[in-house]
Design an enzyme around this catalytic site. Structure first.
Site, mmCIF file in Angstrom:
data_model
loop_
_atom_site.group_PDB
_atom_site.id
_atom_site.type_symbol
_atom_site.label_atom_id
_atom_site.label_comp_id
_atom_site.label_asym_id
_atom_site.label_seq_id
_atom_site.Cartn_x
_atom_site.Cartn_y
_atom_site.Cartn_z
ATOM 1 N N PRO A 275 7.338 3.070 1.257
ATOM 2 C CG PRO A 275 7.790 3.000 3.536
ATOM 3 C CD PRO A 275 8.452 3.206 2.209
ATOM 4 C CE LYS A 276 -0.560 7.036 -2.179
ATOM 5 N NZ LYS A 276 -1.167 7.994 -1.230
ATOM 6 C CB VAL A 277 5.023 8.981 3.791
ATOM 7 C CG1 VAL A 277 4.929 9.766 5.089
ATOM 8 C CG2 VAL A 277 6.248 8.082 3.787
#
Length: 566
Positions: free
Chosen positions: A124-126
């Site tokens: 995930p692209k936090v």
């Protein structure tokens, strides 16, 4: 990630697309508009980087920063693109530069990047703040914000107050450098429902406040890069777990095809996660040596972001429409933009009062999102141009429910709206005859009333340039067949303020008699009170309406006419 990332992103915009979007400004006005926006961005920078306060959301800031750089390329191409203005105090170099990640537009671009590669994984692209952690002989000696990728703010003192950051790690030889994301823990966060919720801004506020913030205890750490670390993903994840940084292992998945990436992207967008996200990142190993890393040169990781919930759009024009009932509405014509899977060119503002309250003119920057059913919606005016030129709206007092039953100067819009209404399936069902058809017919018939077309026949059909004989024949056939529509639909075609339940409650005899009804008769019908009854009496007694009633075929025909042979 810090706001510097927009600087890298804007460099990727092609010159052709920029020139195609240059505003039609004089050089003097261009300098005035650029100076005003640059000054505002500087004020926001100061609030963000010195005080930890975000007066504007990150996405909106990034979009306005990009817009300013577009203007500079249009009117002052020799000037370097503007960078966020960081404070000059408290800067510390990164041992290894932050490269950033290239943003891919769609699945096709992802497939192209993945082609021929193996050993890829997705995370995930936090949505948080990018940082560097520095350990010497296993002891934490540095926490540095991303800044410009080469140097950032020294947050080492704050690191001691964040339980998620280990003060010691079991690697005592030399220096260990890690890069990752400080994020706000948000249990059961569903991105598709809750969006980003300004999580990044909250983290920034906590890190930049001078006083200790209770929010620091709620921060998490997601490590997404280990410069010069182990050469396999398995080794990296195992070592991070030994450090107590096992958050990343739970959200790292191997991928072999674009379909794999798309599946995880869709899943993480809808599922409950412990943090806000704005897309996914695809990684590969081994990476180049850390000494070669430079801002903007990240080729070992790419991002595929989620569709933005809103987008910045430039207003090209303010348009005014007069509807069938005489209500004046406002529509903004926008520079075309893509929002989700829709091409957006216009957005409705509603009333003149709302337009005046919003104070929006051509050249302004507005944020647009998609409401229910994918309808574009204006959320806010993000930036107003310095020079403001207000168009003159129609005089609302000229238009009402009883105006424009004839095509006269100033009546074209409302008259066209009336014709479009009676063409609809729910009224006379003039299939294949829409607003464009009526506009052509109106252009050739400068004198028309609402039912003039009932008088047309094969010999009297208007001559319309560009309309084939076959098309004319189809239109004429549809118009002539409309004569067989029941009286109830013809009454509806006039557009009276009559509730559907009341209209449907009337039989044929009542429909023929109602134009002469007094208020007392109208009050017998469902959904009609004293005020509406008075409006209906005024409507059906208006000279234009009485003239049109005489044209309705169903009123011309006798009731219960005998058969021809009787």
């Amino acid at each position: 990630m810090d706001r510097f990332i927009i600087f890298v992103a804007t460099l990727c915009i092609s010159a052709g697309s920029v020139w195609a979007q240059c505003p039609a400004w004089t050089p003097h006005r261009a300098q005035e508009e650029m100076r005003a926006l640059a000054q505002q961005l500087a004020r926001w920078d100061d609030a963000y980087y010195r005080q930890g306060q975000a007066a504007i959301g990150d996405a909106r800031y990034d979009a306005l920063q990009a817009r300013l750089n577009d203007w500079q390329r249009c009117f002052d191409p020799a000037r370097s693109a503007r960078e966020p203005q960081w404070p000059t105090d408290g800067r510390r170099p990164h041992p290894v530069a932050h490269t950033g990640v290239k943003k891919l537009a769609d699945r096709t671009a992802v497939a192209r990047w993945m082609q021929g590669q193996r050993g890829l994984w997705v995370q995930p692209k936090v949505d948080g703040l990018a940082v560097t952690l520095v350990y010497h002989a296993g002891e934490l000696t540095g926490l540095i914000s991303r800044g410009d990728g080469l140097q950032g703010e020294d947050w080492t003192a704050k690191a001691r107050q964040i339980p998620a950051i280990p003060a010691h790690i079991p690697f005592t030889a030399g220096q260990t450098v890690l890069q990752g994301e400080l994020f706000l823990r948000t249990p059961a966060h569903r991105q598709a429902i809750r969006g980003g919720e300004n999580a990044r801004t909250k983290v920034a506020g906590a890190m930049r406040q001078q006083a200790a913030s209770p929010l620091l205890a709620q921060l998490g750490l997601f490590i997404w890069a280990w410069p010069d670390g182990p050469h396999t993903l398995k080794e990296q994840l195992s070592a991070l777990q030994a450090m107590g940084l096992d958050e990343v292992g739970r959200w790292t998945q191997p991928v072999a095809t674009p379909d794999d990436v798309a599946a995880w992207r869709a899943r993480w967008f809808r599922e409950a996660l412990p943090f806000a996200t704005d897309g996914v990142v695809i990684h590969r190993l081994p990476r180049t040596a850390g000494r070669h890393w430079r801002p903007g040169d990240g080729g070992d990781a790419v991002a595929w972001k989620y569709p933005p919930p809103e987008a910045l759009a430039e207003v090209r024009d303010v348009l005014f429409n007069v509807g069938r009932s005489g209500k004046v509405s406002v529509v903004l014509a926008l520079r075309p933009l893509r929002l989700d899977d829709k091409q957006v060119r216009r957005v409705s503002l509603g009333s003149l009062a709302r337009w005046r309250a919003l104070d929006v003119v051509a050249g302004d920057q507005v944020t647009v999102s998609l409401a229910g059913q994918g309808i574009p919606r204006l959320d806010e005016v993000a930036w107003r141009v310095a020079q403001r030129h207000y168009p003159t709206p129609p005089d609302a007092a000229q238009y009402h429910a009883l105006s424009c039953f004839r095509l006269t100067p100033g009546c074209r819009q409302q008259f066209l709206a009336r014709l479009s209404w009676l063409s609809s399936k729910a009224v006379l069902n003039l299939s294949g005859i829409h607003a464009g058809s009526w506009q052509r017919l109106m252009a050739s018939q400068p004198e028309m009333h609402l039912f003039s077309w009932l008088e047309w026949g094969p010999a009297t059909f208007p001559t319309v340039p560009g309309l084939s004989r076959q098309r004319q024949a189809r239109i004429l056939d549809t118009l002539m067949r409309s004569r067989a529509q029941p009286l109830r639909r013809w009454i509806k075609a006039l557009g009276p303020p009559l509730p559907a339940q009341a209209l449907n409650a009337m039989d044929e005899e009542a429909l023929r008699a109602m134009p002469a009804w007094p208020v007392s008769e109208w009050l017998r019908l469902p959904g009609i009170g004293q005020a509406l009854a008075a409006k209906l009496v005024a409507f059906f007694h208006h000279p234009s309406v009485r003239e049109l009633l005489a044209q309705i075929p169903a009123l011309r025909a006798p009731v219960n006419a005998p058969d021809a042979g009787s």
